[in-house]
Design a protein around this motif. Structure first.
Motif, PDB file in Angstrom:
ATOM      1  N   LYS A  84       0.880  -1.193   0.063  1.00  0.00           N
ATOM      2  CA  LYS A  84      -0.149   0.062   0.075  1.00  0.00           C
ATOM      3  C   LYS A  84       0.827   1.328  -0.023  1.00  0.00           C
ATOM      4  N   LEU A  91       1.877   2.890  -3.198  1.00  0.00           N
ATOM      5  CA  LEU A  91       0.834   3.294  -4.208  1.00  0.00           C
ATOM      6  C   LEU A  91       1.006   4.742  -4.803  1.00  0.00           C
ATOM      7  N   GLU A 149      -5.570   1.585  -7.142  1.00  0.00           N
ATOM      8  CA  GLU A 149      -5.798   1.098  -6.134  1.00  0.00           C
ATOM      9  C   GLU A 149      -6.632  -0.094  -6.098  1.00  0.00           C
ATOM     10  N   GLU A 165      -4.895  -4.216  -5.600  1.00  0.00           N
ATOM     11  CA  GLU A 165      -5.616  -4.861  -4.335  1.00  0.00           C
ATOM     12  C   GLU A 165      -6.583  -5.898  -4.847  1.00  0.00           C
TER      13      GLU A 165
END
Length: 189
Positions: free
Chosen positions: A50, A53, A73, A77
């Protein structure tokens, strides 16, 4: 079919530079035919986390011309997918994702990089991270010879060509850094 659309006046703009090749290899060999030995010591390839990103979003915007943070995102994910990013001295210089297609094939989508050597190393990492796939698919640009050479190293692809035609102005994109497209319809590079 392209000629019919152009003559009808509905889609008068053709972009030969963005002609796409839909590559599919039913029985992919080993990703070991791809190299990553030529990467300089200051380049690192990291699995998605994360905290990476913002760097990926910034790099992606430099390629496609606009920011797509929310889409990236969700993509990074997504369940049953893998994403890797390449960094040189802390700056993102490429990234790629692989997901399972509706036919169970591993589909690389997208693969962007500043350098062909980085693109090849990213592709190798993506394929190694996704071992149980029913073939391999990757949508490339016809004019990116290095993408085509990577596909040839992996086997003999089944290829379908798609022309990019527009009703208004052409899209401006840094095509030399696009090794695999995000979307088959080229709607979001």
């Amino acid at each position: 079919m392209t000629e019919k659309y152009v003559k009808a006046g509905q889609l008068p703009y053709i972009d030969e530079n963005l002609t796409t090749l839909k590559n599919y290899i039913p029985n992919i060999g080993s990703p070991n035919v791809l190299g990553n030995k030529d990467l300089p010591d200051n380049i690192e390839i990291e699995p998605f986390q994360k905290n990476l990103l913002p760097s990926i979003v910034q790099y992606d915007a430099s390629v496609v011309g606009f920011e797509r943070a929310q889409m990236l995102e969700l993509s990074c994910e997504e369940e049953d997918s893998e994403t890797f990013a390449a960094f040189r001295n802390g700056a993102c210089i490429g990234y790629g994702s692989i997901k399972r297609s509706c036919l169970g094939a591993g589909r690389v989508s997208p693969l962007f990089a500043d350098d062909p050597t980085v693109a090849e190393a990213l592709l190798k990492k993506l394929l190694e991270s996704y071992p149980n796939m029913n073939g391999f698919a990757m949508l490339t640009l016809k004019n990116n010879e290095f993408s085509s050479s990577m596909i040839r190293k992996l086997g003999n692809p089944e290829i379908e060509t798609c022309m990019r035609i527009y009703s208004k102005a052409k899209i401006e994109v840094d095509a030399k850094r696009v090794f695999a497209l995000t979307d088959m319809n080229f709607s979001v590079i």
